[in-house]
Scaffold this active site. Structure first.
Site, short mmCIF file in Angstrom:
data_model
loop_
_atom_site.label_atom_id
_atom_site.label_comp_id
_atom_site.label_asym_id
_atom_site.label_seq_id
_atom_site.Cartn_x
_atom_site.Cartn_y
_atom_site.Cartn_z
N HIS A 172 25.25 73.73 14.85
CA HIS A 172 26.44 74.07 13.89
C HIS A 172 26.90 75.69 14.16
O HIS A 172 25.87 76.37 14.32
CB HIS A 172 25.81 73.82 12.48
CG HIS A 172 24.78 74.56 11.82
ND1 HIS A 172 24.81 75.82 11.18
CD2 HIS A 172 23.53 74.24 11.55
CE1 HIS A 172 23.86 76.02 10.74
NE2 HIS A 172 22.95 75.20 10.83
N CYS A 188 17.76 73.93 12.41
CA CYS A 188 18.97 73.54 12.95
C CYS A 188 19.02 74.75 13.98
O CYS A 188 18.52 75.88 14.03
CB CYS A 188 20.34 73.50 12.19
SG CYS A 188 20.18 72.01 11.33
#
Length: 213
Positions: A172, A188
């Site tokens: 992301h 992440c």
């Protein structure tokens, strides 16, 4: 004398005709008591084999074949036969980067932030399971939801590749580019918003993702 002899001949003829009639009836009309018996190994009454069974053709074969028909499956190409158009991502956690390959050609690489201690990024072979523009972020501990916008820590693109049903891990963007290259996330892989937009346009659900230590 003539009359007695004639009567005897007529009676004999009648007896012969009667015997012939009984033989014919016995052949044409089976005895009920005999047909009601079913000796071991004989076909039950009313269950004579059909024409299909005599031809040794299972009755359901055609239906099952049509109902369960599937197109032939092509085995995936090995690394030596990989299509020149196949896109895949290879992440090196130690180098803090993700490389974009098209076939065997390395097309681009981007620096990333990885999971911090206790929230390490999982390693192994995965594939993209979802992509989303302007995602909403939910804090994994508090459940707080932050809608798309400048405060959203996911930036404006999300590429998910792992979940246990509760926690999700993926690529992301981020508004805080100072964290890129550092073990700072909750598992992440963070990219700059510019880089995540470029990467987003190159992948789709099913794109292979290899995460290496």
């Amino acid at each position: 004398m003539y009359n007695n002899q004639s009567i005897t001949q007529i009676f004999s003829l009648l007896c012969f005709l009667g015997a012939v009639t009984l033989v014919v009836l016995d052949v044409l009309v089976p005895d009920e008591s005999r047909s009601s018996r079913n000796p071991q190994g004989a076909e039950p009454a009313g269950s004579s084999p059909s024409l299909l069974s005599l031809l040794d053709i299972p009755v359901t074969t055609g239906l099952n074949t049509l109902g369960g028909f599937r197109p032939p499956v092509t085995a995936p190409a090995s690394s030596g036969e990989r299509s020149s158009d196949t896109v895949r991502l290879v992440v090196s956690l130690s180098q803090r980067q993700v490389a974009l390959y098209r076939g065997d050609s390395r097309k681009a690489e981007y620096p990333v932030a990885i999971g911090q201690t206790g929230w390490e990024t999982p390693t192994g072979a995965f594939e993209v399971i979802e992509t989303q523009k302007y995602p909403t972020w939910e804090h994994p501990l508090t459940g707080e939801r932050i809608p798309p916008g400048p405060r959203n820590p996911l930036g404006d693109r999300w590429i998910g590749f792992w979940t246990d049903g509760r926690v999700y891990v993926g690529f992301h963007g981020t508004a805080d580019e100072s964290s890129i290259g550092v073990a700072a996330s909750h598992g992440c892989l963070r990219l700059s918003n510019t880089h995540i937009r470029e990467l987003f346009e190159q992948v789709e659900p099913g794109t292979p993702v290899m995460v290496q230590p």
